[in-house]
Design an enzyme around this catalytic site. Structure first.
Site, short mmCIF file in Angstrom:
data_model
loop_
_atom_site.label_atom_id
_atom_site.label_comp_id
_atom_site.label_asym_id
_atom_site.label_seq_id
_atom_site.Cartn_x
_atom_site.Cartn_y
_atom_site.Cartn_z
N ARG A 79 -23.70 40.09 -60.01
CA ARG A 79 -24.10 40.37 -58.63
C ARG A 79 -25.17 39.39 -58.14
NH1 ARG A 79 -23.69 46.98 -59.08
NH2 ARG A 79 -21.43 46.99 -58.99
N GLU B 295 -14.31 39.34 -62.44
CA GLU B 295 -13.21 40.30 -62.29
C GLU B 295 -12.22 40.20 -63.43
OE1 GLU B 295 -13.06 42.88 -60.42
OE2 GLU B 295 -14.98 42.32 -59.55
N ASP C 127 -8.41 50.16 -58.04
CA ASP C 127 -8.29 50.27 -59.50
C ASP C 127 -8.38 51.75 -59.88
OD1 ASP C 127 -10.94 50.92 -59.15
OD2 ASP C 127 -11.69 49.61 -60.74
N TYR D 77 -5.04 43.86 -57.46
CA TYR D 77 -6.39 44.39 -57.55
C TYR D 77 -7.43 43.27 -57.62
CZ TYR D 77 -10.69 45.97 -59.40
OH TYR D 77 -12.02 46.14 -59.57
#
Ligand code: SF4
Length: 330
Positions: free
Chosen positions: A27, A39, A137, A119
């Site tokens: 982040r 991811e 998800d 996703y």
């Protein structure tokens, strides 16, 4: 009706997220490339297991160009312990495409990268490109099925598509926060294992499952088929301080990765076992029940590759399935 409930849910979720979000390494200083790395690492892998690996991976490969120029062996080594190594190979291939053509700027472009499904493409678009593309998800399926007390089977692709369409209708301009907030709620409040912490949930006043006292009934899932059990013998062969490794077949489970010589069922007699232990490793569809044996051999037998303990640690990516036996490598 469904849309209205979600419209009310969105600002509550965003306000909650800004206060309660976890401080996670991906982040910080986010770029489309780092979002893609995060991811892909997070697919089927726990946040705690990813944190350290993510930092080490980006320290070595801070850009798609750096990753594109690395050898596959090195990439797999840095992926060690995360499992599902096809993700690492796909990321490596994706980096080569990005290094040559730049990072895609559309959902279709991101979705076309190797290893990227709906996703992951949705998450990268929302988180790093500011595009309002839902990413649904297991966490999102769980929180929405509870919000609506929806008893549809969430393993049904049509349900996933319906939730994605609903989210698309209410997507706020803060695409990154919204995408991550939904997942965060599912990860730390409306948790997958054990009872949800409704007392800490920003949706407690809106959630039909909670209002009806029926949180545990949702999500509804199809019964999972049982995993296939494979009995195998893993031979840690040692000869004068070097250890035998073999490469797994190029296709299938743990494709192309290194392992200690492994035999389904019993192994040939390499000699007397100096130590023996049992271990289990659970994959998505298969469970390996392994008997490991440490054996000293008189010569470096073919067809194996013989490596020192240091080479094994530093150069060869050994899947975590074999971790129970690496204590014999000293
Ligand atoms: S109120 Fe409870 S069940 Fe409903 S979304 Fe929040 S944590 Fe999940």
């Amino acid at each position: 009706m469904q849309k209205e409930r979600l419209q009310q849910a969105v600002p509550r979720l965003l306000a909650w997220y800004r206060i309660h979000k976890r401080d996670l390494p991906w982040r910080h200083d986010r770029t489309p490339y780092t979002a893609l790395v995060a991811e892909l690492m997070l697919q089927q892998t726990r946040v705690e297991a990813v944190k350290e690996r993510y930092v080490a991976f980006l320290a070595r490969f801070p850009s798609a160009r750096a990753l594109a120029g690395a050898s596959e062996e090195e990439v797999l080594k840095l992926w060690e312990g995360l499992g599902y190594y096809s993700r690492a190979r796909n990321l490596h291939r994706a980096a080569k495409i990005i290094a040559e053509h730049g990072f895609p700027t559309t959902f279709a472009g991101v979705r076309a990268l190797p290893g990227v499904g709906d996703y992951t493409a949705g998450a990268v678009c929302s988180i790093a490109l500011g595009l309002p593309v839902p990413a649904v998800d297991g966490n999102v399926l769980r929180v929405l099925s509870r919000l609506y007390a929806d008893d549809s089977n969430v393993d049904d692709g049509a349900v996933r598509a319906r939730y994605a369409a609903l989210l698309g209708e209410v997507y706020p301009p803060e695409t990154a926060d919204f995408c991550e907030a939904l997942m965060e709620l599912g990860a730390i409040v409306c948790v997958p294992n054990g009872p949800p912490m409704c007392g800490a949930c920003p949706w407690a006043g809106l959630c039909k499952a909670h209002l009806g006292g029926a949180e545990a009934r949702f999500p509804v899932r199809a019964k999972k088929s049982a995993r296939r059990i494979v009995h195998a013998t893993v031979c840690v062969l040692r000869c004068g301080g070097r250890y035998a490794l073999e490469k797994r077949p190029a296709k299938g489970l743990l494709a192309g990765l290194w392992q200690f010589p492994l035999f389904e069922g019993e192994a040939p007699a390499f000699g007397e076992a100096l130590a023996e232990k049992h271990a289990k490793h659970v994959f998505t569809h298969v469970e390996w029940h392994m008997t490991g044996r440490l054996v000293e051999t008189e010569s470096e037998l073919a067809p194996y590759v013989w490596v020192t303990a240091r080479e094994l640690r530093e150069t060869y990516a050994l899947p975590s399935a074999f971790r129970a036996f690496t204590e014999w490598v000293t």
